[in-house]
Design a protein around this motif. Sequence first.
Motif, PDB file in Angstrom:
ATOM      1  N   ARG A 134       0.828  -1.208   0.000  1.00 38.95           N
ATOM      2  CA  ARG A 134       0.000   0.000   0.000  1.00 38.95           C
ATOM      3  C   ARG A 134       0.863   1.259   0.000  1.00 38.95           C
ATOM      4  N   ILE A 135       1.865   1.242  -0.842  1.00 40.48           N
ATOM      5  CA  ILE A 135       2.726   2.417  -0.965  1.00 40.48           C
ATOM      6  C   ILE A 135       1.917   3.615  -1.438  1.00 40.48           C
ATOM      7  N   VAL A 136       0.886   3.348  -2.272  1.00 38.72           N
ATOM      8  CA  VAL A 136       0.071   4.453  -2.773  1.00 38.72           C
ATOM      9  C   VAL A 136      -0.637   5.170  -1.639  1.00 38.72           C
ATOM     10  N   VAL A 137      -1.028   4.448  -0.590  1.00 35.88           N
ATOM     11  CA  VAL A 137      -1.653   5.088   0.559  1.00 35.88           C
ATOM     12  C   VAL A 137      -0.644   5.977   1.278  1.00 35.88           C
ATOM     13  N   ASN A 138       0.582   5.473   1.441  1.00 36.32           N
ATOM     14  CA  ASN A 138       1.639   6.276   2.072  1.00 36.32           C
ATOM     15  C   ASN A 138       1.822   7.608   1.364  1.00 36.32           C
ATOM     16  N   ARG A 139       1.784   7.593   0.043  1.00 33.87           N
ATOM     17  CA  ARG A 139       2.045   8.812  -0.722  1.00 33.87           C
ATOM     18  C   ARG A 139       0.994   9.876  -0.460  1.00 33.87           C
ATOM     19  N   ILE A 140      -0.205   9.467  -0.085  1.00 31.70           N
ATOM     20  CA  ILE A 140      -1.266  10.430   0.162  1.00 31.70           C
ATOM     21  C   ILE A 140      -1.200  10.985   1.576  1.00 31.70           C
ATOM     22  N   VAL A 141      -0.990  10.103   2.567  1.00 33.05           N
ATOM     23  CA  VAL A 141      -1.107  10.542   3.962  1.00 33.05           C
ATOM     24  C   VAL A 141       0.226  10.842   4.638  1.00 33.05           C
ATOM     25  N   ARG A 142       1.348  10.393   4.065  1.00 34.54           N
ATOM     26  CA  ARG A 142       2.643  10.594   4.711  1.00 34.54           C
ATOM     27  C   ARG A 142       2.957  12.054   5.003  1.00 34.54           C
ATOM     28  N   PRO A 143       2.578  13.039   4.140  1.00 35.55           N
ATOM     29  CA  PRO A 143       2.902  14.441   4.471  1.00 35.55           C
ATOM     30  C   PRO A 143       2.265  14.931   5.765  1.00 35.55           C
ATOM     31  N   LEU A 144       1.249  14.228   6.285  1.00 32.61           N
ATOM     32  CA  LEU A 144       0.607  14.653   7.526  1.00 32.61           C
ATOM     33  C   LEU A 144       1.415  14.256   8.760  1.00 32.61           C
ATOM     34  N   VAL A 145       2.241  13.221   8.638  1.00 27.58           N
ATOM     35  CA  VAL A 145       2.966  12.686   9.796  1.00 27.58           C
ATOM     36  C   VAL A 145       4.046  13.674  10.240  1.00 27.58           C
ATOM     37  N   GLY A 146       4.037  14.009  11.527  1.00 25.74           N
ATOM     38  CA  GLY A 146       5.041  14.913  12.085  1.00 25.74           C
ATOM     39  C   GLY A 146       4.751  16.374  11.876  1.00 25.74           C
ATOM     40  N   ALA A 147       3.677  16.692  11.129  1.00 24.47           N
ATOM     41  CA  ALA A 147       3.339  18.090  10.860  1.00 24.47           C
ATOM     42  C   ALA A 147       2.265  18.562  11.833  1.00 24.47           C
ATOM     43  N   PRO A 148       2.167  19.869  12.080  1.00 28.67           N
ATOM     44  CA  PRO A 148       1.074  20.392  12.915  1.00 28.67           C
ATOM     45  C   PRO A 148      -0.282  20.003  12.320  1.00 28.67           C
ATOM     46  N   TYR A 149      -1.235  19.694  13.189  1.00 25.74           N
ATOM     47  CA  TYR A 149      -2.539  19.243  12.716  1.00 25.74           C
ATOM     48  C   TYR A 149      -3.254  20.351  11.942  1.00 25.74           C
ATOM     49  N   ASP A 150      -3.687  20.022  10.741  1.00 24.78           N
ATOM     50  CA  ASP A 150      -4.397  20.960   9.872  1.00 24.78           C
ATOM     51  C   ASP A 150      -5.671  20.267   9.395  1.00 24.78           C
ATOM     52  N   PRO A 151      -6.855  20.673   9.860  1.00 27.22           N
ATOM     53  CA  PRO A 151      -8.095  20.000   9.462  1.00 27.22           C
ATOM     54  C   PRO A 151      -8.314  19.980   7.952  1.00 27.22           C
ATOM     55  N   ALA A 152      -7.936  21.067   7.266  1.00 26.12           N
ATOM     56  CA  ALA A 152      -8.120  21.104   5.813  1.00 26.12           C
ATOM     57  C   ALA A 152      -7.229  20.071   5.128  1.00 26.12           C
ATOM     58  N   ALA A 153      -5.967  19.946   5.575  1.00 29.28           N
ATOM     59  CA  ALA A 153      -5.060  18.957   4.983  1.00 29.28           C
ATOM     60  C   ALA A 153      -5.545  17.545   5.275  1.00 29.28           C
ATOM     61  N   ALA A 154      -6.092  17.313   6.476  1.00 28.37           N
ATOM     62  CA  ALA A 154      -6.621  15.992   6.812  1.00 28.37           C
ATOM     63  C   ALA A 154      -7.816  15.644   5.937  1.00 28.37           C
ATOM     64  N   ALA A 155      -8.678  16.629   5.648  1.00 28.40           N
ATOM     65  CA  ALA A 155      -9.829  16.400   4.776  1.00 28.40           C
ATOM     66  C   ALA A 155      -9.385  16.122   3.338  1.00 28.40           C
ATOM     67  N   ASP A 156      -8.339  16.822   2.888  1.00 28.16           N
ATOM     68  CA  ASP A 156      -7.820  16.577   1.536  1.00 28.16           C
ATOM     69  C   ASP A 156      -7.242  15.169   1.428  1.00 28.16           C
ATOM     70  N   ALA A 157      -6.563  14.710   2.485  1.00 27.27           N
ATOM     71  CA  ALA A 157      -6.017  13.353   2.471  1.00 27.27           C
ATOM     72  C   ALA A 157      -7.133  12.323   2.412  1.00 27.27           C
ATOM     73  N   ARG A 158      -8.232  12.565   3.124  1.00 22.27           N
ATOM     74  CA  ARG A 158      -9.379  11.664   3.052  1.00 22.27           C
ATOM     75  C   ARG A 158      -9.938  11.611   1.635  1.00 22.27           C
ATOM     76  N   ALA A 159     -10.065  12.772   0.982  1.00 24.67           N
ATOM     77  CA  ALA A 159     -10.548  12.798  -0.405  1.00 24.67           C
ATOM     78  C   ALA A 159      -9.600  12.037  -1.321  1.00 24.67           C
ATOM     79  N   GLY A 160      -8.281  12.152  -1.053  1.00 23.45           N
ATOM     80  CA  GLY A 160      -7.312  11.423  -1.864  1.00 23.45           C
ATOM     81  C   GLY A 160      -7.437   9.921  -1.707  1.00 23.45           C
ATOM     82  N   LEU A 161      -7.690   9.456  -0.471  1.00 21.87           N
ATOM     83  CA  LEU A 161      -7.888   8.027  -0.241  1.00 21.87           C
ATOM     84  C   LEU A 161      -9.124   7.515  -0.971  1.00 21.87           C
TER      85      LEU A 161
END
Length: 396
Positions: A21-48
């Motif tokens: 599931r490397i393709v999943v990593n490519r979508i959500v990995r930028p969120l790891v270690g970064a300050p929580y951003d609700p808009a970025a989290a919603a975009d990652a959900r849309a990408g999944l």
Amino acid sequence: GGALKVLGEDVTEELDYLPGRIVVNRIVRPLVGAPYDPAAAADARAGLLSLGVFSRVGAAELLLTAPGRGLLVYQVEEAAANAFEGAFGYQGEGQGAMGFARLHIGNLAGTARQADVIWEGRGNGISFFDLHYAEPFVAGLPVRGDLNFSQELQGAAYTRTDAGLSATMGTGRGVSATLGLGAGRVIVGAGPVASSSRWGVRLELERSAGIPLASVGALRMGSYRVGVLAGLDFLSETLRGSRLQEQGRLSTLGLDAGLTRPTSGRRFFSLALQSRARFSGDRAIPVYDLFSVGGVQSLRGYREDAFRAAHLALLRAEYGLVFPRSRLFAFLDQAVFYRSRGPLDSTGIPETRYRAGYGLGTSYVSPLGELALLLGWGEGTGPLDAKLHLLLLSRF
């Protein structure tokens, strides 16, 4: 900062160790270690969701694990990767039977690559064949690539072959942009034009999102989508009996919109709008460049490819009941379309028409898959003149 997990129905695993599931990593990995951003989290959900691998992706849940650190969780349900869809219809009016078959491979080798094979037969020597392949990440970039090849046989009238490639990129908040290039050739059986070659470019923008409906239950969601498109084709036509060629342009504009929502209890309501317009200046638009109107995926209650139009507005509405394993609904389709002065019929007279189709449908989830039956009537047809369509969707 913090970690991230994807929770499935049967197993919970750290994202780093999800096999294949490397393709999943490519979508959500930028969120790891970064300050929580609700808009970025919603975009990652849309990408999944856009991967086509999951049937459901829950909203991001932030669980605090320590001061300044948290765990971001997505609950997902993995969809059946492959599907076979078939349809059989009786059209009446001397048109006989028609058939449709589609094989969809939705997750090649666990990489979210997709492939489709589509065949459609409309009787009287009319058929359509299409091959499609999708690459979720081109060269490791967050860009989806699509390759397409299709061929349409219209008896002795013409044979049309098209090929194209496109790139789609999400721009955030459920919005995606697509740039496509295509080329094609038409061999015409009769008339002043012997063949028509073309190449073109198109641009599409689309936004889709879910609509929370707390008033009808926390687990029920509506959805909407809106899309616009613009295209330009450059034509080179060879005249019959000579080597002379005529040059031309064909421009296309389109608007698509859809809304689905539950109302109250088991009831649901849906609307879908499709609008298309094609222009060629002073040049008459030939029949092979007009939009098809009619059939189970267009104006129900009419035979497949019943009309051709240069301008089209189609509104499809459904209202019905949802049960645990079945649906029952009524539909009303309405179309306004403009027939240009091309070689459409014996007169070739331009005119604007309004047509409505209506009927009943039901579907049932059986061990073979989802079975659906539709009965549709058009304007002026009697009770025994219904268009009958039987559909099967089987996932595996």
